[in-house]
Design a protein around this motif. Sequence first.
Motif, mmCIF file in Angstrom:
data_model
loop_
_atom_site.group_PDB
_atom_site.id
_atom_site.type_symbol
_atom_site.label_atom_id
_atom_site.label_comp_id
_atom_site.label_asym_id
_atom_site.label_seq_id
_atom_site.Cartn_x
_atom_site.Cartn_y
_atom_site.Cartn_z
ATOM 1 N N VAL A 19 39.306 39.333 37.282
ATOM 2 C CA VAL A 19 39.948 38.724 38.458
ATOM 3 C C VAL A 19 39.938 39.709 39.622
ATOM 4 O O VAL A 19 39.636 39.345 40.764
ATOM 5 N N LEU A 22 36.153 40.210 40.832
ATOM 6 C CA LEU A 22 35.659 39.018 41.533
ATOM 7 C C LEU A 22 36.361 38.830 42.868
ATOM 8 O O LEU A 22 35.754 38.358 43.836
ATOM 9 N N GLY A 23 37.612 39.230 42.957
ATOM 10 C CA GLY A 23 38.304 39.199 44.244
ATOM 11 C C GLY A 23 37.657 40.138 45.249
ATOM 12 O O GLY A 23 37.468 39.782 46.422
ATOM 13 N N ARG A 42 33.405 32.196 43.440
ATOM 14 C CA ARG A 42 34.647 31.402 43.489
ATOM 15 C C ARG A 42 34.890 30.690 42.164
ATOM 16 O O ARG A 42 36.008 30.688 41.641
ATOM 17 N N TYR A 45 35.844 33.298 39.568
ATOM 18 C CA TYR A 45 37.206 33.767 39.833
ATOM 19 C C TYR A 45 38.224 32.768 39.286
ATOM 20 O O TYR A 45 39.167 33.146 38.576
ATOM 21 N N GLN A 49 40.815 33.446 36.180
ATOM 22 C CA GLN A 49 42.263 33.306 36.388
ATOM 23 C C GLN A 49 42.855 32.364 35.338
ATOM 24 O O GLN A 49 43.903 32.650 34.762
#
Length: 145
Positions: A19, A22-23, A42, A45, A49
């Motif tokens: 997470v 990827l952020g 996206r 991610y 999550q």
Amino acid sequence: MTTELDALQETLAAEHAAVYVLGLIGSRTSQSAEADLYTAVRAAYDAHQESRDTLIGEIAGLGATPSPAAAAYTPPAGLETTDGRYHAALAMEQGCASTYAALVGATSGAQRLEAIGLLNEVAARELSFRGIPEIFPGADEYADR
């Protein structure tokens, strides 16, 4: 021998890191100029999550305290270029595949089926990041990388 709880905690740690990474990748990816990468990041991610949150619930359901995310993670190199962002995302997904493969080996029943599902999903996501199909995703000894 790794216990099921240990494997779940290790998988949770990988999800926390995924997470975060990827952020970082998403924050450096242009939705208009790099639409394919942005869409893949996206989706990954969101998937990580969801997996993270599910694992937190499963670990808590076993009466254990879910491992928290680290205060910080070392950013992957190469995030200043599109190719570098693809490479970082692929490497992160490959790392998660290895963790999921270990989870498959440490679980049984419904938990194993869930782990196999996670492994299948991450293997498919690797293709979005220029990965190549692998016979046994997450099993580095069989990888053609």
